[in-house]
Design a protein around this motif. Sequence first.
Motif, mmCIF file in Angstrom:
data_model
loop_
_atom_site.group_PDB
_atom_site.id
_atom_site.type_symbol
_atom_site.label_atom_id
_atom_site.label_comp_id
_atom_site.label_asym_id
_atom_site.label_seq_id
_atom_site.Cartn_x
_atom_site.Cartn_y
_atom_site.Cartn_z
ATOM 1 N N SER A 65 0.823 -1.220 0.000
ATOM 2 C CA SER A 65 0.000 0.000 0.000
ATOM 3 C C SER A 65 0.856 1.268 0.000
ATOM 4 C CB SER A 65 -0.925 0.007 1.220
ATOM 5 O OG SER A 65 -0.167 0.116 2.417
ATOM 6 N N GLU A 66 2.155 1.099 0.136
ATOM 7 C CA GLU A 66 3.062 2.249 0.205
ATOM 8 C C GLU A 66 3.301 2.824 -1.192
ATOM 9 O OE1 GLU A 66 6.636 2.386 3.119
ATOM 10 O OE2 GLU A 66 7.285 1.344 1.315
ATOM 11 N N ASN A 67 3.195 4.139 -1.316
ATOM 12 C CA ASN A 67 3.528 4.796 -2.582
ATOM 13 C C ASN A 67 5.023 5.061 -2.578
ATOM 14 O OD1 ASN A 67 3.784 6.255 -4.904
ATOM 15 N ND2 ASN A 67 2.723 8.054 -4.150
ATOM 16 N N LEU A 68 5.759 4.228 -3.305
ATOM 17 C CA LEU A 68 7.219 4.307 -3.242
ATOM 18 C C LEU A 68 7.818 5.332 -4.194
ATOM 19 C CD1 LEU A 68 8.501 2.476 -5.849
ATOM 20 C CD2 LEU A 68 7.363 0.722 -4.537
ATOM 21 N N TRP A 69 7.035 5.819 -5.157
ATOM 22 C CA TRP A 69 7.601 6.687 -6.200
ATOM 23 C C TRP A 69 7.717 8.125 -5.720
ATOM 24 C CZ3 TRP A 69 9.819 3.630 -9.305
ATOM 25 C CH2 TRP A 69 9.244 2.406 -9.642
ATOM 26 N N VAL A 111 12.910 6.397 -5.632
ATOM 27 C CA VAL A 111 12.165 5.478 -4.768
ATOM 28 C C VAL A 111 12.472 5.783 -3.309
ATOM 29 C CG1 VAL A 111 11.989 3.047 -4.037
ATOM 30 C CG2 VAL A 111 12.037 3.618 -6.473
ATOM 31 N N ARG A 112 11.388 5.792 -2.505
ATOM 32 C CA ARG A 112 11.510 5.928 -1.049
ATOM 33 C C ARG A 112 10.587 4.863 -0.450
ATOM 34 N NH1 ARG A 112 9.881 11.016 -0.576
ATOM 35 N NH2 ARG A 112 11.978 11.908 -0.639
ATOM 36 N N GLU A 113 11.193 3.850 0.197
ATOM 37 C CA GLU A 113 10.433 2.722 0.746
ATOM 38 C C GLU A 113 10.697 2.561 2.241
ATOM 39 O OE1 GLU A 113 9.838 -0.943 -2.120
ATOM 40 O OE2 GLU A 113 11.925 -0.286 -2.185
ATOM 41 N N HIS A 117 14.709 1.817 2.497
ATOM 42 C CA HIS A 117 15.390 1.820 1.198
ATOM 43 C C HIS A 117 15.108 3.105 0.427
ATOM 44 C CE1 HIS A 117 15.149 0.476 -3.223
ATOM 45 N NE2 HIS A 117 16.437 0.499 -2.939
ATOM 46 N N ARG A 118 16.154 3.656 -0.155
ATOM 47 C CA ARG A 118 16.051 4.747 -1.128
ATOM 48 C C ARG A 118 16.756 4.254 -2.389
ATOM 49 N NH1 ARG A 118 13.727 5.837 3.160
ATOM 50 N NH2 ARG A 118 13.495 7.945 4.000
ATOM 51 N N CYS A 119 16.254 4.656 -3.547
ATOM 52 C CA CYS A 119 16.928 4.326 -4.798
ATOM 53 C C CYS A 119 17.074 5.589 -5.619
ATOM 54 C CB CYS A 119 16.150 3.260 -5.583
ATOM 55 S SG CYS A 119 16.998 2.769 -7.114
ATOM 56 N N LEU A 120 18.288 5.820 -6.071
ATOM 57 C CA LEU A 120 18.578 6.934 -6.964
ATOM 58 C C LEU A 120 18.995 6.355 -8.300
ATOM 59 C CD1 LEU A 120 19.809 7.766 -3.890
ATOM 60 C CD2 LEU A 120 19.957 9.939 -5.095
ATOM 61 N N ARG A 121 18.530 6.977 -9.353
ATOM 62 C CA ARG A 121 18.773 6.471 -10.701
ATOM 63 C C ARG A 121 19.724 7.427 -11.434
ATOM 64 N NH1 ARG A 121 14.812 3.951 -14.955
ATOM 65 N NH2 ARG A 121 15.694 4.739 -16.863
ATOM 66 N N ALA A 181 21.077 8.243 -15.251
ATOM 67 C CA ALA A 181 20.682 7.970 -16.636
ATOM 68 C C ALA A 181 21.847 7.523 -17.509
ATOM 69 C CB ALA A 181 20.010 9.207 -17.244
ATOM 70 N N GLU A 182 23.042 8.074 -17.270
ATOM 71 C CA GLU A 182 24.178 7.758 -18.145
ATOM 72 C C GLU A 182 25.475 7.796 -17.360
ATOM 73 O OE1 GLU A 182 26.010 6.352 -21.187
ATOM 74 O OE2 GLU A 182 23.871 6.637 -21.291
ATOM 75 N N PRO A 183 26.170 6.681 -17.225
ATOM 76 C CA PRO A 183 25.722 5.346 -17.624
ATOM 77 C C PRO A 183 24.606 4.882 -16.701
ATOM 78 C CG PRO A 183 27.750 5.165 -16.357
ATOM 79 C CD PRO A 183 27.475 6.635 -16.523
ATOM 80 N N ARG A 184 23.738 4.019 -17.179
ATOM 81 C CA ARG A 184 22.591 3.580 -16.391
ATOM 82 C C ARG A 184 23.058 2.871 -15.129
ATOM 83 N NH1 ARG A 184 19.089 3.471 -14.430
ATOM 84 N NH2 ARG A 184 17.593 1.865 -14.951
ATOM 85 N N ALA A 185 22.561 3.391 -14.003
ATOM 86 C CA ALA A 185 22.886 2.798 -12.710
ATOM 87 C C ALA A 185 21.727 3.023 -11.755
ATOM 88 C CB ALA A 185 24.162 3.414 -12.136
ATOM 89 N N ASN A 186 21.536 2.059 -10.862
ATOM 90 C CA ASN A 186 20.596 2.183 -9.759
ATOM 91 C C ASN A 186 21.406 2.148 -8.475
ATOM 92 O OD1 ASN A 186 18.241 2.177 -11.368
ATOM 93 N ND2 ASN A 186 18.253 -0.041 -11.451
ATOM 94 N N LEU A 187 21.289 3.207 -7.690
ATOM 95 C CA LEU A 187 22.016 3.322 -6.433
ATOM 96 C C LEU A 187 21.028 3.089 -5.292
ATOM 97 C CD1 LEU A 187 24.580 4.019 -4.847
ATOM 98 C CD2 LEU A 187 23.984 6.439 -5.096
ATOM 99 N N HIS A 188 21.173 1.950 -4.618
ATOM 100 C CA HIS A 188 20.281 1.561 -3.531
ATOM 101 C C HIS A 188 20.913 1.977 -2.210
ATOM 102 C CE1 HIS A 188 17.996 -0.893 -6.387
ATOM 103 N NE2 HIS A 188 19.182 -1.234 -6.875
ATOM 104 N N VAL A 189 20.189 2.761 -1.426
ATOM 105 C CA VAL A 189 20.730 3.283 -0.175
ATOM 106 C C VAL A 189 20.038 2.592 0.999
ATOM 107 C CG1 VAL A 189 21.146 5.359 1.201
ATOM 108 C CG2 VAL A 189 21.138 5.499 -1.311
ATOM 109 N N PHE A 190 20.864 2.053 1.899
ATOM 110 C CA PHE A 190 20.386 1.382 3.109
ATOM 111 C C PHE A 190 21.211 1.862 4.297
ATOM 112 C CE2 PHE A 190 19.532 -1.799 -0.282
ATOM 113 C CZ PHE A 190 18.178 -2.016 -0.074
ATOM 114 N N GLY A 191 20.759 1.506 5.479
ATOM 115 C CA GLY A 191 21.509 1.813 6.689
ATOM 116 C C GLY A 191 22.597 0.783 6.930
ATOM 117 N N PRO A 192 23.401 0.986 7.989
ATOM 118 C CA PRO A 192 24.497 0.055 8.282
ATOM 119 C C PRO A 192 23.958 -1.316 8.681
ATOM 120 C CG PRO A 192 24.272 1.709 10.020
ATOM 121 C CD PRO A 192 23.324 2.095 8.928
#
Length: 195
Positions: free
Chosen positions: A16-20, A106-108, A114-118, A120-131
Motif C-alpha cells: 500500500s506504500e507509494n514508493l515513487w 524510490v523511497r520505501e 530503502h532509497r533508490c537513486l537512478r 541515466a548515463e551510464p545507467r545505474a541504480n544506487l540503492h541506499v540502506f543503513g548500516p
Amino acid sequence: MPAFEEITRHHDPDPSENLWVVGPPPPETVTIVPYNPEWPRRYDTLSAGIRTALGDAVLGIEHVGSTSVEGLAAKDVIDIDLSVADPRDEDAYVPALERLGYVLTVREPSFHEHRCLRLAEPRANLHVFGPDCPETIRQCMFRDWLRTHPEDLARYEDAKRAAIPGGGNVMDYNARKQEVIREIYDRLFRAAGML
C-alpha cells in the motif's frame, strides 16, 4: 550484524506504500545482454565518484546485481548498494549525489528505509540502506554464491530469460523470476548454516 532470522527472512515492501518520489518511471523494455567485462570498471568509476562526493558519509559500497557476476547475462544497468548512517536523512547524501546526476526515484520506509537513486548515463541504480542492513548482506551473499556456483548461475540466467516474454515493467520481470531467486537463497542460506 543482524540475526540470521533477519537475513534469511524475505522482506516484502508494504504494497500500500507509494514508493515513487516523482511518479512511476515510463515503461521500460527489459533487455538482457551478454556479460560485459566493462561492467566492473564502470562500477569502479561510479563508486569512486560516490565516495568523492560523500566522503565519510559512505559507510560501505558494493557492486551487486547481475552485472557484478562474471559471465552472467544482465540488463545493462549497474546496481550499487550504498550504506549510510541513516537513509532517512536524505539531506546528508541526496544533494551531493544529485550533483553527480543521480535522481531520487524510490523511497520505501517499509523496506529497510530503502532509497533508490537512478543515474541515466551510464545507467545505474544506487540503492541506499543503513548500516548492517539485512538486504545488503543478502544481496552480497547472492552475488558471491553465483560467482562460485555455476549451476545456480545458469539456473538464474535461464529464469531471467524466461521472465522477459511476459512484458510489463521491471517490477513485473522481477516478480516472474522470484521463485528461482528464493530457491537459490534457500540453498545458500542452508550451506552457510543459517537455516
